[in-house]
Each structure stands twice: as structure tokens, then as C-alpha cells.
Design a protein around this motif. Structure first.
Motif, mmCIF file in Angstrom:
data_model
loop_
_atom_site.group_PDB
_atom_site.id
_atom_site.type_symbol
_atom_site.label_atom_id
_atom_site.label_comp_id
_atom_site.label_asym_id
_atom_site.label_seq_id
_atom_site.Cartn_x
_atom_site.Cartn_y
_atom_site.Cartn_z
ATOM 1 N N LYS A 125 0.630 -0.667 0.578
ATOM 2 C CA LYS A 125 -0.141 -0.105 0.260
ATOM 3 C C LYS A 125 0.872 1.498 -0.353
ATOM 4 O O LYS A 125 0.713 2.519 -0.353
ATOM 5 N N THR A 152 0.303 2.583 8.812
ATOM 6 C CA THR A 152 -0.704 2.846 9.518
ATOM 7 C C THR A 152 -2.083 1.634 9.317
ATOM 8 O O THR A 152 -2.322 1.090 9.859
ATOM 9 N N THR A 153 -3.117 1.860 8.443
ATOM 10 C CA THR A 153 -4.021 1.723 7.840
ATOM 11 C C THR A 153 -3.763 0.012 7.679
ATOM 12 O O THR A 153 -4.902 -0.544 8.451
ATOM 13 N N GLU A 154 -3.010 -0.755 7.124
ATOM 14 C CA GLU A 154 -2.314 -1.598 7.397
ATOM 15 C C GLU A 154 -2.223 -2.627 8.717
ATOM 16 O O GLU A 154 -3.072 -3.513 8.467
ATOM 17 N N THR A 209 3.313 1.577 11.875
ATOM 18 C CA THR A 209 4.136 2.396 10.917
ATOM 19 C C THR A 209 5.336 2.191 10.603
ATOM 20 O O THR A 209 5.740 2.098 11.748
ATOM 21 N N LYS A 248 -4.159 1.834 14.300
ATOM 22 C CA LYS A 248 -3.512 3.378 14.754
ATOM 23 C C LYS A 248 -2.389 2.424 15.460
ATOM 24 O O LYS A 248 -2.474 1.916 15.899
ATOM 25 N N GLU A 294 1.226 6.866 6.333
ATOM 26 C CA GLU A 294 -0.774 6.805 6.454
ATOM 27 C C GLU A 294 -0.694 5.521 6.643
ATOM 28 O O GLU A 294 -1.781 4.305 6.333
ATOM 29 N N ALA A 295 -0.686 5.051 4.626
ATOM 30 C CA ALA A 295 -0.886 3.497 4.234
ATOM 31 C C ALA A 295 -0.699 2.552 5.192
ATOM 32 O O ALA A 295 -1.334 1.385 5.588
#
Length: 251
Positions: A198, A229-231, A237, A234, A226-227
């Protein structure tokens, strides 16, 4: 949380930069050829005082360059229209070839028209442009066509390749960056990377983020973090900004 604040600040600066550009066609910021003055949000600077806005522009440019020496390619990710364009067209949802082509052309037209009008309107108001074009004025027609064609060529044909190989600011940044310049660091010590890619899909510069984020082409936009973190969830990263500290001499 730090990433969210960084992104919010970056989006705010991007919005303000676009508003400043759009203020030019509305003549809030322009060069009045008839009055021989620069108009800046209601204030007029004639030949004797034109130094002040020009000095402000030069000071801003020097500030951006100076911050770039420490913080990396901030101009690209915060102020550059090309980067904003790349963020629009290189979104993961635009990945399919057929869909992406239409998106690229649509945003290229919008950005090219906007930037062409911004440059022309700095010297001539829109109504004058229309009158001159209608009368067949070759300078205004030629300049408009050349600007629009040039922007379309960059947005459709070159995109991030222009940022990497042809942008003057990129060359300046490469000359000024040092071992003390901020980089985006990828660290996978606990082997938690899921290889979702991602971070690569979201990168506006089409970099292999895990391997090329420390290179000169990374703009420190923080989208890869941010991508990630999404994977991973929260607060998790594998991407972090790294600000090297100067080495102190051993006593």
C-alpha cells in the motif's frame, strides 16, 4: 497523532497555496501594466515601492530553500502544483489502466487551464485577454497556447519523471541536501511488514517506498506512513521521519 498533525498542516499549506494562485485571476495579486504597479490584496506598490513585494517573494523562496536543506523536499509536497496533481492521479483507486487514463487527462486539463490563466492574469485581466484574443492578437494567443501546451505535455507525458529529472528545484535540492537532511526511514525490525505494498500504491512519485524513501526523489509527504498505519492498525507504522543530528567531536 504526529502523522495526522503533519498531514493536516500539509493539507492546510496546500490549500493556502492554491488560494494564492487563484487570487491572481481575480486580480488580488497581479502586476498592473497600466498603473505600473503591483497590486497585493488591496495595497499598491509602484515603481518606487515595488521592492517590498519582490523582496518578500525572494525571502520566501530563500526560506523554502533553507528549510529544504534540513527538512527535505518540502516545497514539492507542500506547495508544488505538480505534486498535488500526482496525489490526485496516482491514488490506488486509479490504478487500472483504462480508468487512470481518463483521470490523468481530466486533471491535466484542469491544472493546465488554471496555471495558464494564473500566469496570463498576472499581467492582463481576463476581460482584456478575451478582447485581445478575439481581435487576433498573436502575442496573447501564442503565449496562451504555448503555456497550455507545455503544461499539458508535462502533466500527461512526464508527470513524476519531470519531478525527478527536469525540475529545477529538484536539482537545487540535490545540491543542497546533506547527511543532516531529513529522510523518511523504513524500519522492519520486528518483521511485521505484511508486504501489502500500500505504501508503493499511494506514493505520488511512484517510488518503491520501502527501499527508495531515503533517496532524493522522496518528497516527505508522509502518505506511505499513513498507508502503513492503515494496514497495521492505529499507531503502528514502519515509516518514520529521521532527522539526523550533527556529530559532536569526541573530547
Amino acid at each position: 497523532m504526529a502523522g495526522d498533525l503533519y498531514t493536516k498542516r500539509r493539507r492546510l499549506i496546500q490549500t493556502l497555496s492554491v488560494l494564492v494562485l487563484l487570487s491572481i485571476p481575480f486580480r488580488f495579486f497581479c502586476f498592473d501594466l497600466d498603473g505600473e504597479c503591483i497590486r497585493l490584496f488591496g495595497a499598491e506598490f509602484g515603481l518606487a515601492t515595488m521592492f517590498y513585494p519582490l523582496f518578500g517573494i525572494v525571502a520566501l523562496l530563500l526560506l523554502v530553500v533553507g528549510m529544504g536543506m534540513k527538512k527535505g523536499r518540502l516545497f514539492c509536497s507542500h506547495l508544488c502544483p505538480m505534486h498535488l496533481f500526482l496525489e490526485k492521479v496516482n491514488r490506488p483507486k486509479n490504478g487500472s489502466a483504462s480508468h487512470r487514463k481518463g483521470i490523468v487527462w481530466l486533471w491535466s486539463l484542469l491544472f493546465s487551464v488554471m496555471l495558464t490563466e494564473v500566469i496570463l492574469s498576472f499581467f492582463q485581466p481576463l476581460e482584456n485577454q478575451i478582447k485581445l484574443a478575439a481581435s487576433g492578437n498573436l502575442p496573447i494567443l501564442g503565449t496562451g497556447v504555448a503555456l497550455f501546451g507545455g503544461f499539458m505535455f508535462l502533466f500527461v507525458g512526464y508527470q513524476e519523471r519531470f519531478c525527478k529529472k527536469g525540475c529545477p528545484y529538484a536539482l537545487i535540492q540535490m545540491l543542497l541536501q546533506s547527511d543532516l537532511t531529513r529522510t523518511m526511514k523504513f524500519a522492519n525490525r520486528e518483521k511485521t511488514c505484511t508486504n501489502c505494498r500500500k505504501c508503493e500504491d499511494i506514493c505520488p512519485m511512484n517510488l518503491r517506498a520501502r527501499f527508495e524513501s531515503k533517496g532524493p526523489d522522496c518528497t516527505n509527504c508522509n502518505l506511505c506512513a499513513e498507508a502503513c498505519t492503515t494496514e497495521l492498525g492505529k499507531g503502528n507504522t514502519l515509516f518514520h521521519f529521521h532527522d539526523p543530528e550533527p556529530e559532536t567531536a569526541v573530547q
